[in-house]
Design an enzyme around this catalytic site. Structure first.
Site, PDB file in Angstrom:
ATOM      1  N   LYS A 100       9.229  12.684 -29.452  1.00 53.17           N
ATOM      2  CA  LYS A 100      10.062  11.958 -30.026  1.00 53.17           C
ATOM      3  C   LYS A 100       9.301  11.544 -31.506  1.00 53.17           C
ATOM      4  O   LYS A 100       8.043  11.396 -31.851  1.00 53.17           O
ATOM      5  CB  LYS A 100      10.143  10.549 -29.709  1.00 53.17           C
ATOM      6  CG  LYS A 100      11.171   9.658 -30.562  1.00 53.17           C
ATOM      7  CD  LYS A 100      11.539   8.127 -29.866  1.00 53.17           C
ATOM      8  CE  LYS A 100      10.710   7.130 -30.166  1.00 53.17           C
ATOM      9  NZ  LYS A 100      10.727   6.415 -31.272  1.00 53.17           N
ATOM     10  N   ASP A 112      14.350  10.537 -34.048  1.00 54.73           N
ATOM     11  CA  ASP A 112      15.030   9.277 -33.900  1.00 54.73           C
ATOM     12  C   ASP A 112      14.825   8.518 -35.072  1.00 54.73           C
ATOM     13  O   ASP A 112      14.068   7.652 -35.498  1.00 54.73           O
ATOM     14  CB  ASP A 112      14.019   8.303 -32.884  1.00 54.73           C
ATOM     15  CG  ASP A 112      14.491   6.907 -32.617  1.00 54.73           C
ATOM     16  OD1 ASP A 112      15.899   6.809 -32.826  1.00 54.73           O
ATOM     17  OD2 ASP A 112      13.825   6.004 -32.121  1.00 54.73           O
ATOM     18  N   LYS A 167      17.783   6.933 -36.447  1.00 58.79           N
ATOM     19  CA  LYS A 167      18.924   6.096 -36.264  1.00 58.79           C
ATOM     20  C   LYS A 167      19.805   5.837 -37.511  1.00 58.79           C
ATOM     21  O   LYS A 167      19.791   4.866 -38.363  1.00 58.79           O
ATOM     22  CB  LYS A 167      18.275   4.536 -36.085  1.00 58.79           C
ATOM     23  CG  LYS A 167      17.375   4.385 -34.713  1.00 58.79           C
ATOM     24  CD  LYS A 167      16.964   3.085 -34.474  1.00 58.79           C
ATOM     25  CE  LYS A 167      16.150   2.758 -33.169  1.00 58.79           C
ATOM     26  NZ  LYS A 167      15.099   3.657 -33.113  1.00 58.79           N
ATOM     27  N   ASP A 215      25.453   5.266 -41.862  1.00 60.41           N
ATOM     28  CA  ASP A 215      25.656   5.541 -43.322  1.00 60.41           C
ATOM     29  C   ASP A 215      27.179   5.889 -43.322  1.00 60.41           C
ATOM     30  O   ASP A 215      27.871   6.022 -42.452  1.00 60.41           O
ATOM     31  CB  ASP A 215      24.922   6.567 -44.066  1.00 60.41           C
ATOM     32  CG  ASP A 215      24.554   6.295 -45.755  1.00 60.41           C
ATOM     33  OD1 ASP A 215      25.526   6.080 -46.113  1.00 60.41           O
ATOM     34  OD2 ASP A 215      23.472   6.643 -45.978  1.00 60.41           O
ATOM     35  N   THR A 246      16.949  -3.971 -29.569  1.00 63.01           N
ATOM     36  CA  THR A 246      16.216  -4.602 -28.732  1.00 63.01           C
ATOM     37  C   THR A 246      15.457  -5.770 -29.242  1.00 63.01           C
ATOM     38  O   THR A 246      15.233  -6.719 -28.783  1.00 63.01           O
ATOM     39  CB  THR A 246      15.419  -4.065 -27.659  1.00 63.01           C
ATOM     40  OG1 THR A 246      14.387  -3.169 -28.484  1.00 63.01           O
ATOM     41  CG2 THR A 246      16.146  -3.212 -26.573  1.00 63.01           C
ATOM     42  N   ARG A 298       2.703   4.671 -25.820  1.00 64.31           N
ATOM     43  CA  ARG A 298       1.353   4.256 -25.454  1.00 64.31           C
ATOM     44  C   ARG A 298       0.868   4.413 -24.192  1.00 64.31           C
ATOM     45  O   ARG A 298      -0.314   4.834 -23.903  1.00 64.31           O
ATOM     46  CB  ARG A 298       1.052   2.906 -25.866  1.00 64.31           C
ATOM     47  CG  ARG A 298       1.214   2.707 -27.562  1.00 64.31           C
ATOM     48  CD  ARG A 298       1.550   1.234 -27.965  1.00 64.31           C
ATOM     49  NE  ARG A 298       2.777   0.892 -27.569  1.00 64.31           N
ATOM     50  CZ  ARG A 298       3.295  -0.241 -27.769  1.00 64.31           C
ATOM     51  NH1 ARG A 298       2.626  -1.244 -28.428  1.00 64.31           N
ATOM     52  NH2 ARG A 298       4.627  -0.513 -27.578  1.00 64.31           N
TER      53      ARG A 298
HETATM   54  O1  C5P Z   1       4.444   2.905 -26.680  1.00 64.34           O
HETATM   55  P1  C5P Z   1       5.819   2.620 -26.293  1.00 64.34           P
HETATM   56  O2  C5P Z   1       6.092   3.389 -24.828  1.00 64.34           O
HETATM   57  O3  C5P Z   1       6.230   1.191 -26.179  1.00 64.34           O
HETATM   58  O4  C5P Z   1       7.031   3.498 -27.285  1.00 64.34           O
HETATM   59  C1  C5P Z   1       8.241   3.261 -26.961  1.00 64.34           C
HETATM   60  C2  C5P Z   1       9.016   4.144 -28.018  1.00 64.34           C
HETATM   61  O5  C5P Z   1      10.176   3.974 -28.033  1.00 64.34           O
HETATM   62  C3  C5P Z   1       8.427   3.559 -29.432  1.00 64.34           C
HETATM   63  O6  C5P Z   1       8.371   4.672 -30.293  1.00 64.34           O
HETATM   64  C4  C5P Z   1       9.477   2.528 -29.936  1.00 64.34           C
HETATM   65  O7  C5P Z   1       9.711   2.627 -31.266  1.00 64.34           O
HETATM   66  C5  C5P Z   1      10.729   3.110 -28.955  1.00 64.34           C
HETATM   67  N1  C5P Z   1      11.789   2.113 -29.007  1.00 64.34           N
HETATM   68  C6  C5P Z   1      11.432   1.135 -28.064  1.00 64.34           C
HETATM   69  N2  C5P Z   1      12.504   0.010 -27.765  1.00 64.34           N
HETATM   70  C7  C5P Z   1      13.871   0.570 -28.428  1.00 64.34           C
HETATM   71  C8  C5P Z   1      14.024   1.503 -29.104  1.00 64.34           C
HETATM   72  C9  C5P Z   1      12.897   2.446 -29.318  1.00 64.34           C
HETATM   73  O8  C5P Z   1      10.338   0.949 -27.758  1.00 64.34           O
HETATM   74  N3  C5P Z   1      14.727  -0.610 -27.915  1.00 64.34           N
END
Ligand code: C5P
Length: 235
Positions: free
Chosen positions: A30, A57, A59, A62, A113, A206
């Site tokens: 991503k 991603d 988003k 427009d 979220t 992460r």
């Molecule tokens: O490190 P982690 O597993 O929390 O990363 C999740 C990824 O998904 C990040 O790039 C975050 O920006 C994205 N994301 C999220 N929650 C959402 C939409 C996107 O964690 N509702």
């Protein structure tokens, strides 16, 4: 089999590429607005050239003509999947789906979220509480506009799968195995629960990218997701 997408929330292309050297089995990555703004489309081209599937991603939200142009640009880069905001409206989503054709899977973001009912009401002037009904309404509009699926939190999976039916894509971030730190994620789910709930793509950052052994962490998520698929079809 659900796909595991590694979220490359790195600060630079060299950090992202160094990480990928340690993840030879990864098929999907991503790329979000931070990495894209810093490094631009050349990085996406390099990922595609090394055989990776790119989930872009950004988003988009427009006017329809502009979003369609961005989708065509992503298609020309070889991007496999990209996001639009469903709040951009029916015509914008239709324009995105049409520009994507069979080249890119376009998936819609419903309610961010980061919103709670009060902040959503302040942004939109509407007071849907709980927000679940709004997620349902926006998922329906994405389906009717011809998008390929939705991005949602693990807690919304039941609602979204019910609205979209069996074949749509459902992309779920906030994935954590039992032993993983939650970090700043509140609404999390284990890989096996997300897949059992109908997720087709798991976005994991992460727990893989910050692991001492990223390849082992990636394998662990893939194995748990794979086991859940088997369980779903055997029962
Ligand atoms: O490190 P982690 O597993 O929390 O990363 C999740 C990824 O998904 C990040 O790039 C975050 O920006 C994205 N994301 C999220 N929650 C959402 C939409 C996107 O964690 N509702």
């Amino acid at each position: 089999m659900a796909e595991v997408i590694v979220a490359l929330d790195a600060a630079s292309a060299s950090d992202a590429e160094r990480l990928l050297e340690r993840l030879p089995d990864v098929r999907w990555v991503k790329v979000g607005s931070v990495l894209m703004t810093r490094e631009g489309s050349d990085l996406v081209r390099r990922f595609v050239a090394r055989g990776l599937r790119v989930f872009l991603d950004l988003k988009w939200h427009d006017i329809p003509n502009t979003v369609a142009g961005a989708v065509r640009g992503a298609r020309d880069l070889g991007v496999a999947m990209a996001t639009v905001h469903t709040l951009g409206g029916r015509r914008m989503m239709e324009a995105a789906a049409e520009a994507a054709g069979n080249g890119i899977a376009m998936v819609g973001v419903t309610v961010l979220t980061s919103h709670d009912p009060a902040s959503y009401a302040s942004a939109t002037g509407r007071h849907p509480a709980p927000l679940d009904g709004e997620v349902r309404r926006l998922a329906e509009s994405a389906r009717d506009a011809g998008l390929s699926g939705i991005v949602c939190s693990p807690l919304e999976l039941g609602t979204v799968r019910q609205v979209l039916g069996g074949s749509a894509l459902i992309v779920v971030p906030g994935i954590r195995r039992a032993a993983d730190a939650g970090d700043d994620q509140v609404r999390t789910a284990a890989p096996r629960d997300a897949v059992a709930g109908g997720a087709t793509h798991l976005v994991v950052g992460r727990p893989i990218t910050a692991a001492l052994d990223p390849a082992a962490a990636f394998r662990g998520v893939v194995e748990e997701a794979g086991a859940a698929v088997a369980g779903r079809f055997e029962s």
